[in-house]
Design a protein around this motif. Structure first.
Motif, PDB file in Angstrom:
ATOM      1  N   GLU B 163       0.802  -1.216   0.000  1.00  0.00           N
ATOM      2  CA  GLU B 163       0.000   0.000   0.000  1.00  0.00           C
ATOM      3  C   GLU B 163       0.840   1.274   0.000  1.00  0.00           C
ATOM      4  OE1 GLU B 163      -2.600  -0.298   3.296  1.00  0.00           O
ATOM      5  OE2 GLU B 163      -3.573  -2.097   2.560  1.00  0.00           O
ATOM      6  N   ALA B 222       0.226   7.354  -8.370  1.00  0.00           N
ATOM      7  CA  ALA B 222       0.428   6.348  -7.331  1.00  0.00           C
ATOM      8  C   ALA B 222      -0.527   6.575  -6.187  1.00  0.00           C
ATOM      9  CB  ALA B 222       1.870   6.408  -6.841  1.00  0.00           C
ATOM     10  N   SER B 224      -3.520   8.055  -6.330  1.00  0.00           N
ATOM     11  CA  SER B 224      -4.907   7.780  -6.659  1.00  0.00           C
ATOM     12  C   SER B 224      -5.133   6.320  -7.011  1.00  0.00           C
ATOM     13  CB  SER B 224      -5.343   8.660  -7.833  1.00  0.00           C
ATOM     14  OG  SER B 224      -4.486   8.435  -8.928  1.00  0.00           O
ATOM     15  N   ASP B 225      -4.063   5.587  -7.281  1.00  0.00           N
ATOM     16  CA  ASP B 225      -4.212   4.179  -7.585  1.00  0.00           C
ATOM     17  C   ASP B 225      -4.693   3.394  -6.383  1.00  0.00           C
ATOM     18  OD1 ASP B 225      -3.499   4.444 -10.114  1.00  0.00           O
ATOM     19  OD2 ASP B 225      -1.448   3.707  -9.889  1.00  0.00           O
ATOM     20  N   HIS B 226      -4.466   3.930  -5.232  1.00  0.00           N
ATOM     21  CA  HIS B 226      -4.755   3.169  -4.033  1.00  0.00           C
ATOM     22  C   HIS B 226      -5.929   3.734  -3.280  1.00  0.00           C
ATOM     23  CE1 HIS B 226      -1.343   0.475  -4.119  1.00  0.00           C
ATOM     24  NE2 HIS B 226      -0.767   1.447  -4.782  1.00  0.00           N
ATOM     25  N   PRO B 227      -7.031   3.027  -3.378  1.00  0.00           N
ATOM     26  CA  PRO B 227      -8.180   3.489  -2.607  1.00  0.00           C
ATOM     27  C   PRO B 227      -7.849   3.585  -1.133  1.00  0.00           C
ATOM     28  CG  PRO B 227      -8.842   1.831  -4.174  1.00  0.00           C
ATOM     29  CD  PRO B 227      -7.344   1.882  -4.200  1.00  0.00           C
ATOM     30  N   THR B 228      -6.970   2.748  -0.656  1.00  0.00           N
ATOM     31  CA  THR B 228      -6.557   2.865   0.727  1.00  0.00           C
ATOM     32  C   THR B 228      -5.120   3.299   0.748  1.00  0.00           C
ATOM     33  OG1 THR B 228      -5.867   0.602   0.791  1.00  0.00           O
ATOM     34  CG2 THR B 228      -8.081   1.075   1.528  1.00  0.00           C
ATOM     35  N   SER B 243      -9.446   7.138  -1.241  1.00  0.00           N
ATOM     36  CA  SER B 243      -9.377   7.874  -2.469  1.00  0.00           C
ATOM     37  C   SER B 243     -10.313   7.230  -3.457  1.00  0.00           C
ATOM     38  CB  SER B 243      -7.945   7.867  -3.008  1.00  0.00           C
ATOM     39  OG  SER B 243      -7.598   6.573  -3.390  1.00  0.00           O
TER      40      SER B 243
END
Lengths: 183, 246
Positions: B163, B222, B224-228, B243
Motif C-alpha cells: 500500500e 500512485a 490515486s491508484d490506491h483506494p486505501t 481515495s
C-alpha cells in the motif's frame, strides 16, 4: 460487450471480514480478467503471478475502502505491480520491459497462419505498454482517465497509445484475413 | 485534461466505458469478444484453494497487525519505563497524567482500526515479560538477520509495502516499529533496500515520444491508484485514507 463486473459493496465488506463466500465472489469476478491481462502482456507464468496478485489482495483487503469500481481499479493496479515484480525477478532489463517486442513463438505463427490467432497472440505482438492500454480498456472496462491513473500516464498519452495499438491490431487482423479466407 | 501537442486531433475520442473503436470497429469485434468471454473452467481451476488461502491470509493479517501494534506499544512501555527508571521519574506522566500501563493500552486502541483484534492481543501489552525475556540481537550481530528472517515474512509489513505510496513513507513506517527480538537496524535496512513504495512506472515508462508522464504525474497516479492509502496508523489513529470515487 462486457468487461470485468463490478462487485457489490456489501460483498467487499464481507470479504474484508474474511468471509470465504465473498472472497470467492470477488475471485470469480476478477480472476479471469486478471489472468488474461497478464497473458496479454506476455507474462510467462500468468497463473503464478495471478496467485501473487490474490495474495496481495488478501493481505491488503482489510484496509481497503471503496466501492466496486475502486476495487476493480485497485485490483488491476496490484496486478500491474506484481507483473513488474515478476519481470524484475526474472531478470528482465528495463529496456526489455518497454522497448522489446515479444518474440512470436512457433505456436503463435501457426495460429496466425491458420487464421486462429487469438486476442492474446495479437496483443503480445504489440509493445507491452500499448497492449496494456488496450487490455485495461477492454478487460477492466476502464475509461481513458482511469487507465491513465493506473498506468501513471496522461490521458492524452493513453489516447495516443490506444489509437496506435488499435491501428496495429487492425493491421494484424487484416493480415490474417487472407489465411482465414483460404482455410 | 492535457493536450498532446498537435496529435490530439488525430486521436479518436475514448471517453467512458468504451464508446470507441474497441466497441464499434467490426474488425476488432472478435478480439474484444475473445478478451471478454466468460471465464473458462481452466481459468477457474483451483479457485477453491485460492479462496481458502485468501481467507486465511486476511484472518492472519488482522491478528498480525494487531500484534505488531501491541508489540510496538510494549516496546514503547519498556523504553519509557527504562528511561523513567534511569531518570527517577515517569516519562509517561507528562503525556498521560498517569504512568500506569492502562494508559498505554489506550494508545494501542487508537493505533488500530480493528478494536476487536486488539482486544485479543491486549495481553501482550500487559505482559512485557515476553519482550524482556527475548535477547534482542544487536545490529552488529551477524546472525541477527538470519534468525530474525525477512521483515516481509510479516503479513502486516507486506501489506504496508503493497500500500505504500512512497518509498520513504514505507521505510519511515518500519523505522517507527520496533519489534522485539529483531535488530531494529536490520529491519530498517531491509526496508530501505526494498522496492516498496517505488512506483511501478520507474521501470515501465513507455518509449512513446508523446507520453507526457513525468515524475509529478507518477506521484499523483500512485496516490490515486490506491483506494486505501493508509500505511501505518498514525498516533492519532488517522491511518485510513480513502481515495477514488465516493
Amino acid at each position: 460487450m462486457t468487461s470485468a463486473p463490478v462487485v457489490d459493496s456489501s460483498v467487499i465488506r464481507r470479504a474484508r471480514n474474511s468471509d470465504p463466500q465473498a472472497l470467492g465472489q470477488i475471485w470469480r469476478a476478477y480472476h479471469a480478467p486478471v489472468l488474461r491481462y497478464l497473458r496479454g502482456l506476455g507474462v510467462e507464468d500468468p497463473e503464478d503471478v495471478a496467485s501473487d496478485v490474490w495474495e496481495s489482495v488478501a493481505r491488503s483487503l482489510r484496509r481497503f475502502e471503496g466501492d466496486g469500481n475502486d476495487l476493480r481499479r485497485w485490483l488491476f493496479t496490484i496486478a500491474r505491480r506484481r507483473r513488474i515484480d515478476h519481470l524484475r525477478r526474472t531478470g528482465r532489463s528495463l529496456e526489455d520491459l518497454v522497448e522489446t517486442l515479444p518474440e512470436a513463438s512457433a505456436s503463435d505463427d501457426a495460429e496466425a497462419a491458420t487464421g486462429h490467432a487469438d486476442a492474446t497472440t495479437l496483443l503480445r505482438r504489440l509493445p507491452p505498454a500499448r497492449a496494456e492500454v488496450v487490455l485495461l480498456r477492454v478487460l477492466g472496462g476502464f475509461s481513458v482517465e482511469e487507465t491513465a491513473e493506473i498506468t501513471g500516464r496522461s490521458p492524452g498519452a493513453v489516447r495516443v497509445m490506444a489509437h496506435r495499438a488499435l491501428a496495429e491490431l487492425r493491421a494484424q487482423i487484416m493480415a490474417t484475413e487472407p489465411a482465414r479466407a483460404d482455410a | 485534461m492535457r493536450n498532446v501537442g498537435g496529435a490530439a486531433n488525430d486521436v479518436p475520442t475514448m471517453d467512458h466505458h468504451l464508446p470507441d473503436p474497441l466497441a464499434t470497429d467490426p474488425s476488432l469485434h472478435e478480439l474484444v469478444s475473445d478478451l471478454t468471454a466468460p471465464a473458462t473452467d481452466a481459468e477457474l481451476a483451483g479457485g477453491e484453494a485460492t479462496v481458502v488461502r485468501m481467507s486465511r491470509i486476511t484472518r492472519q493479517g488482522r491478528h498480525s497487525t494487531a500484534r505488531l501494534v501491541a508489540t510496538s506499544a510494549a516496546a514503547l512501555l519498556l523504553f519509557t519505563g527504562a528511561a523513567a527508571a534511569a531518570t527517577g521519574g515517569s516519562l509517561l506522566a507528562p503525556l498521560t497524567g498517569d504512568d500506569s500501563a492502562d494508559e498505554v493500552e489506550v494508545v494501542v486502541d487508537d493505533g488500530t482500526d480493528d478494536s476487536t483484534d486488539v482486544t485479543d492481543d491486549d495481553t501482550e501489552v500487559t505482559e512485557p515479560d515476553d519482550v524482556v525475556e527475548d535477547d534482542e540481537p544487536t545490529a552488529e550481530d551477524p546472525s541477527a538477520e538470519v534468525t530474525a528472517g525477512s521483515i516481509f515474512d510479516d503479513p502486516a509489513v507486506q501489506a504496508a509495502c503493497d500500500e505504500a505510496t512512497t518509498h520513504g513513507q514505507f521505510v519511515s513506517g518500519i523505522a517507527h516499529d520496533k519489534v522485539d527480538g529483531v535488530s531494529h537496524g536490520a529491519r530498517v535496512s531491509e526496508a530501505a533496500q526494498s522496492d516498496c513504495g517505488k512506483t511501478a512506472d520507474d521501470s515501465t515508462d513507455d518509449d512513446e515520444s508523446d507520453d507526457e508522464s513525468d515524475d509529478g504525474d507518477e506521484a499523483k497516479s500512485a496516490k490515486s491508484d490506491h483506494p486505501t492509502q493508509s500505511q501505518r496508523p498514525d498516533h492519532a489513529g488517522n491511518g485510513n485514507g480513502k481515495s477514488g470515487k465516493d
